[in-house]
Structure formats: structure tokens, C-alpha cells
Motif scaffolding. Sequence first.
Motif, mmCIF file in Angstrom:
data_model
loop_
_atom_site.group_PDB
_atom_site.id
_atom_site.type_symbol
_atom_site.label_atom_id
_atom_site.label_comp_id
_atom_site.label_asym_id
_atom_site.label_seq_id
_atom_site.Cartn_x
_atom_site.Cartn_y
_atom_site.Cartn_z
ATOM 1 N N LEU A 114 0.808 -1.217 0.000
ATOM 2 C CA LEU A 114 0.000 0.000 0.000
ATOM 3 C C LEU A 114 0.843 1.270 0.000
ATOM 4 N N GLY A 115 2.143 1.099 -0.283
ATOM 5 C CA GLY A 115 2.996 2.272 -0.461
ATOM 6 C C GLY A 115 3.640 2.805 0.799
ATOM 7 N N GLN A 116 3.447 2.092 1.929
ATOM 8 C CA GLN A 116 4.090 2.534 3.169
ATOM 9 C C GLN A 116 5.556 2.112 3.159
ATOM 10 N N LEU A 157 -2.699 -1.976 9.654
ATOM 11 C CA LEU A 157 -3.710 -1.866 8.605
ATOM 12 C C LEU A 157 -4.605 -0.652 8.834
ATOM 13 N N GLN A 158 -4.966 -0.414 10.090
ATOM 14 C CA GLN A 158 -5.775 0.757 10.423
ATOM 15 C C GLN A 158 -4.996 2.040 10.097
ATOM 16 N N TYR A 159 -3.695 2.007 10.382
ATOM 17 C CA TYR A 159 -2.826 3.144 10.071
ATOM 18 C C TYR A 159 -2.852 3.429 8.562
ATOM 19 N N ALA A 160 -2.740 2.348 7.759
ATOM 20 C CA ALA A 160 -2.710 2.521 6.299
ATOM 21 C C ALA A 160 -4.031 3.079 5.777
ATOM 22 N N ASN A 174 -4.360 6.765 6.617
ATOM 23 C CA ASN A 174 -3.471 7.567 5.767
ATOM 24 C C ASN A 174 -4.041 7.730 4.366
ATOM 25 N N LEU A 175 -4.614 6.656 3.818
ATOM 26 C CA LEU A 175 -5.162 6.725 2.469
ATOM 27 C C LEU A 175 -6.362 7.668 2.401
ATOM 28 N N ILE A 176 -7.145 7.693 3.470
ATOM 29 C CA ILE A 176 -8.298 8.596 3.499
ATOM 30 C C ILE A 176 -7.851 10.033 3.732
#
Length: 900
Positions: free
Chosen positions: A235-237, A888-891, A894-896
Amino acid sequence: MASSNPFASILKTLEKPGGGEFGKYYSLPALGDPRIDRLPYSIRILLESAIRNCDEFQVKAKDVEKIIDWENSSPKQVEIPFKPARVLLQDFTGVPAVVDLACMRDAMNKLGGDSNKINPLVPVDLVIDHSVQVDVARSENAVQANMDLEFQRNKERFGFLKWGSNAFHNMLVVPPGSGIVHQVNLEYLGRVVFNTEGILYPDSVVGTDSHTTMIDGLGVTGWGVGGIEAEAAMLGQPMSMVLPGVVGFKLSGKLRDGVTATDLVLTVTQMLRKHGVVGKFVEFYGEGMRELSLADRATIANMSPEYGATMGFFPVDHVTLQYLKLTGRRDETVSMIESYLRANNMFVDYSQPQVEKVYSSYLELNLEDVEPCVSGPKRPHDRVPLKEMKADWHSCLDNKVGFKGFAIPKESQSKVVEFSYHGTPAQLRHGDVVIAAITSCTNTSNPSVMLGAALVAKKACELGLEVKPWIKTSLAPGSGVVTKYLEKSGLQKYLNQLGFHIVGYGCTTCIGNSGDINESVASAISENDMVAAAVLSGNRNFEGRVHPLTRANYLASPPLVVAYALAGTVDIDFEKEPIGVGKDGKQIFFRDIWPSTEEVANVVQSSVLPAMFKATYEAITQGNPMWNQLSVPSSTLYTWDPKSTYIHDPPYFKSMTMSPPGPHGVKDAYCLLNFGDSITTDHISPAGSIHKDSPAARYLMERGVDRRDFNSYGSRRGNDEIMARGTFANIRIVNKLLKGEVGPKTLHIPSGEKLSVFDAAMRYKSEGQDTIILAGAEYGSGSSRDWAAKGPMLLGVKAVIAKSFERIHRSNLVGMGIIPLCFKPGQDAETLGLTGHERYTIDLPSSVSEIKPGQDITVVTDNGKSFTCTMRFDTEVELAYFDHGGILQYAIRNLIGGRS
């Protein structure tokens, strides 16, 4: 916001030798910094990645400086971001990754974000390395029969992955039956150098299997991460990692006649375990590199998890380029790879004088000193020289129960059990082999040991030796290429004659998929408490992994697997005792069937051809009829089937909001389990068979699943209900709360009842009680397995207090919001007088800004004890994950747009 790359001035053009250009690249020599010339090659690849991805946002110029100054900064345990070029998913670990992506799309949708943003941002290679249950072994049609069984059992899982290949962009799915993920990666997927939109850069990969490290033999930096970390990378992290120390391992000399690559790797594994390389890179160099084939290098690199390193790296040289040509890579591609790596000072030319690099520490091995050996009976780094095997076996029978002991009373050691096998009288003794498997990516990538095994079979057949019919023999090559060269050599028929038929192309015995052994043999073992043996050419022999009834499991080279199958026992001195009696009544010895190095080399030379690799991999993405007939929906959001026992919507995001929940402490928690040392991910989350009396079996039977269709925990990793019930379900687990009793149970402290771990955890949860785990050293060693962290989280475990953690598992615990704590050096539960009957409180600040990586924290118990632990959030990024309740919650946030 991200800015333009501050290193744009060193973007140079790489010219083709005959005119024209390959593309542009970030030139390390153009920096003009003399420190770079001293850097290990593996660190140069991290440096290039940081420079290319530098945007002063995710990757900063100060990160680049830390890497350039590696010699001074690595001892300080500094944190750096790393963006791998691609992600590798294996079937079993790929399923939960795709489940999580599907689940994240749902969560994104519910939170008002664009669900189509949930797509891999780097190339993802997903190999359906279907795990072959060796149900059909000694037959010519074993491959098709086992494939039929696999599709019957796993049709739903395969269909889900096929849906994922269509629903998510940037994801290549290699269909089942193509080979073991690591060998497919080595022979086909490994790019060595990428050319993306005209920018050249080194291939690098993180994979959801710890043996991703096999690709390091090809000069590609790669290592295993949990599925949780892999998803974040997809996811680009950027991956947050501690800049590693690098152990320089110098090789000299040449292997002696008859010594195999497996003997070498078991020797290297023992040396590196003793040296201590956890969290470090190992980089091989020296004149001995000229003598090591690429397959030999890959065998050593594959075993990195067993010696504990992040990776064992072999820089690209002429041997690498020859292998790329052998495996069908185009000449122009190989030319581009060589030109780029030479231009960027990442190529080793052994025809030139070598300038020794600076390393954190040094080891050296003269290859001439390596001798034939095996490892066991319970750990891969417990090496036993072949000449000492008989004596070592007898000491294991004598020793108290442990890694090198079975505590068999003297008067019982020579016991002979009579049984009937299909009406024929048979006998079983301690140390008799009941499983002999040429298995696992470690060795099946290596033509010299595979053809060596076939030559042993040929000599044995010609002398009239046979394998006892009740020994479960199998051969699981890493790719279809192996079949081609075994057939080309004319040697497969001899392996077949001894029962080593090809059973499929995937993980088998090494991961616990040995299938059932004959009932009469099983009864003879279990009813008489016999220590039966398995010999396999794998990399894992942890207790309870290979088969529940083989208490002694030895890792050996493929030719040695054949030799031990012929001998029928590990209780033998190959130098002095005959391996069997030939057709003329003459005693046959080990030396009579062992091929010379020259014999093996001649067969490899004539039988392993580039056309075989081209033919195998040109057809790889076309799949097979069973795969192609799978019908899957075209929707981008997955439609969950509530009745499915394979694919289930996990609860990770059920109550998620846009605001991070913040750090959580632990209040008056009960101890769910109290462990000693070396608790592996197999103990925590077994991948093998589902025991008939387990909570997972109960769940399946309640849903009408017949016992013969239970399949394995590994194959059901897409269902959180089963995996939670399978957590700590290994039948060999030892929990100190039960005073040494073996088995997957624990004590429910308030009531004093003995329950399955799952049932006890659910009772604690229903009572609103947190739980913690106490453990010894090397907690979470073994395969990288995200369910070993997901499962405890679903059971309500809030913290693990251990003497030390395996690298990937510690990271996975962080990713699932579980606090990893380390006892101070010299302390553990026993020295502190902890029994596990106490209640534990861990107070944390309410704001993550008040917590620092690696800080000390006080743990207090209800009986007045207080002790200090190191909190193993090792980087600021890991603290951010903890603040968000998980990676996963962090990702998603961040995407939102809700950056922390």
C-alpha cells in the motif's frame, strides 16, 4: 507534502554498448563520497532505494546520510525507511493478505473513502505455491492425483485468489502446480534490475515467507516479513527498519569430493547461529565464491531464518549472469543488468583485484573443511557430522527430554515391536525411518543434489537394494524444470523404483503436509511409545511439525534422504555398517552407492539446459485446465459468504473510526500461557493438520465439515474463526502453568479449570479480562507467520513478555497492536519468581508522543512484585502503528487523509 527529489542531479543516462540507451539511473559514484566505496554491497542497495525514493516526506535526505555513514551509524541502531521494489506473496500467506485487502476495501467504503485506492502500489507476485498433502505417494500418477485432491479441498481458496488477481491492479498470480514460490522467484520472477518507465534500479523484495531470502543467492536483496508488513509495503508505506550490521563471511577453497551443498549450508547455519546474527545481514565474499554455483548460493541464502539473519547475501557476479542465461532470461536483459550494476558499483568482478569491504564482524570458512552431516533431531542448527550420527543418536535416547533428548530408559532402547504390514510380518525399532522426503525449496532448486540423489538411487537399484514398503517416500520438486532434467538424465526411473515418485510441485513434508502414515505403522509407534524418525531435505524440523508421530526429524541432503530410506534407520554408522544386502547376498555399504562430485557434475552439465527453463516458464501464467475453469465474480468489492469455512470477513475494522484509539496499557491481566525458550510460530499457529479433538475441529464439525475434509490450518488461513481456534493448538506445546504436561491446554486461573487455550481465552474475554503471555528466549522463531500475531490478538492477548523475540514475529505483534516486552538481561520469569498465577499491570502514557522507541517500562503484579522491561517498539513508525491500533488501520487512515 512531498517535494521533488533532492538527488535529481545524480540522475544519469546508461548507454547501451552498441549505441542507444537503457534508461536513466541514480548514480552512486556521482555522489563523489568515498564512504560509499567501503559499504557492503547489500547496504548499497538500501542506499540506492533511499536516494531514488527521497521526497523529504516518507524518505528524507537525513535517511540517505545515515546509510552513507553506515560504518558509524549502524552500531547505533538507527532507523531508516526502506521501499522494496516488489512484494512476494505465497499461497497460504497470500490468502489472508488478499482477505485483508478485500476487508480494507469494505472499511474504506464504510468510512466514506474511495475503496479503489486499496490497490498494490508496487508490483505484487503471488505464487499459488499450493501445499501438497502427500496422500498419494508411491505411484506414477501421484502428481495428478494430488492435484485433484488439492482442487477438491481448496477450490474456494483458489477461486478467491483468482478473484483477487482480477480485482486488484499490479498483482501477478502464478497458478497452482507451477512450483514452490521461492524457486519460481529464483528461476523466473527475480528481475535483478528493474526498468520502470525508463528508470533503472536494483530488484529488492519482501515476501510473506521467511525463506524469501533464497533470492539473495541471485544478488537480489530480499527477506521475509509478516503478511501484515507486506500489506503495508503493497500500500505504499515505507518499511521502517533498523539499519543492520553486516557480517562479512569469507569463503575460500573448494568442497571436497562427495560433499554436498546441503552439508555446506548446515555447517554455515551452525557457524552463524553460534556467531549471533539476529537482525543482521550476512554478506558472502572471497575467492571461494568462484567455486559456488548459483544453486549452492541459493541453498545457503534460503536457510537465513535457520541461522537467524535477516538475509544471507551474494552480490551479483559472473556466476549470477551465467545463471540468468541458463534460466532463459533474454540476452539484452542480462546485458542491461550487467551494465547497470557495473556503472553503479554493485557488480563483483573476481577477475579483478578485490578491495575488502568494511563489515561489522567477520567469519571465514575454508570449503575444504566441510564434511557430510545432518541436523536434528528437533532443530535445524543442531548439526551432527555423519560419522558421529550413531553415537549422537544413542546419546539422544539417553538424554533428558529436550532439543537433544528423548529420555528412553536403557532397558527399552533396544525394544523391537512386531507388527503386520498388509499381511507381511514387520518390525519397528527406535530410530527407524517412517518418512523419507525430498522436499522443500532449500534443496530442490539445486540440480547437483537432486541429480546426486538420483545417482544414489541408480546405484542402489543396480545393486538390488530396496526401501521398506511402509516408509512413506516422496519427491516434491520446486519447479517443473526439475522433472525435465531428471527425465533427460534418464534417472527418474530409479527414484521411482525406490518409491520416490514426484507427488507435486509445492510445500509438502517440510510444512507438515506429510499426510497419514500407514495405520499399522502408526499403531506400532503410538501404542509402544516408539521414537520413529523422519529424514527430509527441508529446512525445518521443529517438534510436531513434520508429523505428530515422528519425534526425531533430521534434515539431510537429498542423496542422504535416499541413503537413510534404504538403511531404514538413523541408528547406523555409514562408515562401518552395511546399508543393506544386495541381490547377490553381498553386503552393500554407503560408499558403494555414493556418487563422486565429478559424476554429479557430468550429469548436471548434460541434463540441465536453458530450453527447459524457457519451456516451463513460457507456459506458467497460462495455468492448467482446473484453474482456468474456476468461475469468479468480476466485482471489485468481495461478496462474503457467511457459510464459508475457508474465506471469512475478519473483525479487524468492525468498530474502526477515523480517530486513532491511542496507546493501551494492561490492567490486572491474567497470564494465558507461561512458556520456556524457543517457542516457534509452529507452536503458536501450526500450519499442519487439524487435530480431531481441537476447537477448530469442533467448529468445522458444527458446520457439517467431514473430518476427511478438515484440510490443514495453513489452507484455512483465510478464516479467522478457525485460525483463532488454531492459535496455540500445537500438540507438542509445553505450558508451565500445566507443570510440564504436553499439549494445547492451559489453566483458567480464576476457576482452576484446565481448558483448551481457545476456550480459556474466550472465557477471559467474556469476563472482560485482559491476558498476557510469559515466554523465554527466541519467542516466535521459525517461519514468518502473520497468524502467530493475529491469533493472539483475536484471543485477547495484550502483551507478550519474553527474554527475546525473533525479528519478524516481534514486528508482527506490533502490527497487530500487541505490546512486545523484553525482560532485562539476566532476568526471566523464573529468576523473578513469576509463576504465571499473578495478575499483571502495565501502565502506559495516554499519548504516544510520550513513548520513545525502546524505552523501559515497569510491570507490576498483584502480589507486590515489580520489574523493569524494555518495550520493543523499535522505531517511531512502530509507535504510530500502535497508536492506530495496528498497521492496517494506520494505512487506511493515511489513504483517506487522516495522517497521524
